[in-house]
Design an enzyme around this catalytic site. Structure first.
Site, PDB file in Angstrom:
ATOM      1  N   CYS A   1       0.872  -1.177   0.000  1.00 19.46           N
ATOM      2  CA  CYS A   1       0.000   0.000   0.000  1.00 19.46           C
ATOM      3  C   CYS A   1       0.906   1.223   0.000  1.00 19.46           C
ATOM      4  O   CYS A   1       1.593   1.494   0.983  1.00 19.46           O
ATOM      5  CB  CYS A   1      -0.921   0.015   1.212  1.00 19.46           C
ATOM      6  SG  CYS A   1      -2.012   1.462   1.252  1.00 19.46           S
TER       7      CYS A   1
ATOM      8  N   GLU B   1      -3.174   0.997  -6.530  1.00 15.72           N
ATOM      9  CA  GLU B   1      -2.095   0.099  -6.923  1.00 15.72           C
ATOM     10  C   GLU B   1      -1.831   0.298  -8.410  1.00 15.72           C
ATOM     11  O   GLU B   1      -2.719   0.736  -9.157  1.00 15.72           O
ATOM     12  CB  GLU B   1      -2.445  -1.367  -6.645  1.00 15.72           C
ATOM     13  CG  GLU B   1      -2.629  -1.726  -5.193  1.00 15.72           C
ATOM     14  CD  GLU B   1      -1.343  -1.746  -4.373  1.00 15.72           C
ATOM     15  OE1 GLU B   1      -0.273  -1.383  -4.934  1.00 15.72           O
ATOM     16  OE2 GLU B   1      -1.395  -2.100  -3.192  1.00 15.72           O
TER      17      GLU B   1
END
Length: 227
Positions: free
Chosen positions: A2, A105
């Site tokens: 993350c 992402e």
């Protein structure tokens, strides 16, 4: 992993998801947080518990103790965080939660990378498991916090092999409670996290790659995604 996420709703919207019987010293604020592109190295509102009270502190996203001569780490693997040299003390005494709406992402497409916004299919706020250097209201330097990650599964694997560990709201009091044993915290991380099928995702503009870019348009689905 993350490396970017959003925290754009009002703090009250996030807190309303938590069990109602937990005591807090958090000042009421009806204004949206309005952050659509939070990057490592910035300060993030972090839920944590001191004694019997829920607190909310702005804390540096990253962790690098004095002996660490590399850039601060931003994530910790749930598989090893409870036992590894770096994170074991944080797992025992510095469990926290990051309030969020979703995360970004990047997926390689040829020689470029297409960003995706990943968010709960329910549309509700989500809560990332985090660990860091407590007490957070006294945090200084780069001894802040990291987001705990887990292996991706099902469709999420196609975007990235790691994802934030997202806790159910009803598990947060036990996760934050200093009296919770580290082994019990491992059980919470395993049993009370949302599965991959709880999330949806879509491609977004490559402009999210620059931390200078902010605003709600960053989470909109891209009209012409790469590939």
């Amino acid at each position: 992993m993350c490396g970017r996420f959003t925290q754009y709703r009002t703090r009250e919207t996030y807190l309303d998801e938590l069990p109602g019987d937990i005591q807090r010293t958090i000042v009421y604020d009806p204004e949206p947080t309005g952050r659509y592109n939070i990057a490592p190295g910035s300060r993030v509102l972090l839920l944590n518990q001191r004694e019997d009270t829920l607190c909310l502190d702005p804390v540096y996203w990253g962790y690098g103790p004095e002996w660490w001569n590399k850039p601060p780490l931003i994530n910790a693997r749930v598989e090893t965080a409870a036992t590894g040299r770096m994170f074991k003390p944080l797992w025992q005494h510095g469990r926290a939660v990051v309030m969020a709406d979703g995360w970004y992402e990047w997926k390689r497409v040829g020689n470029k990378k297409q960003p995706y916004f990943i968010y709960p299919a329910s549309g509700k706020p989500i809560f990332f498991a985090a660990i860091g250097k407590a007490p957070y209201h006294q945090a200084s330097g780069k001894e802040g916090f990291v987001i705990v990650t887990a292996a991706s599964e099902k469709g999420l694997v196609d975007i990235h092999d790691r994802r934030p560990l997202v806790l159910r709201a009803d598990a947060i009091p036990d996760w934050l409670n200093p009296a919770t044993h580290p082994g019990q915290a491992q059980e919470i991380a395993h049993d009370a996290s949302l599965p991959a099928e709880a999330f949806s995702w879509h491609p977004v503009s490559v402009s999210v790659g620059s931390v200078k870019n902010q605003g709600a348009a960053l989470i909109d689905e891209a009209d012409r995604p790469l590939g």
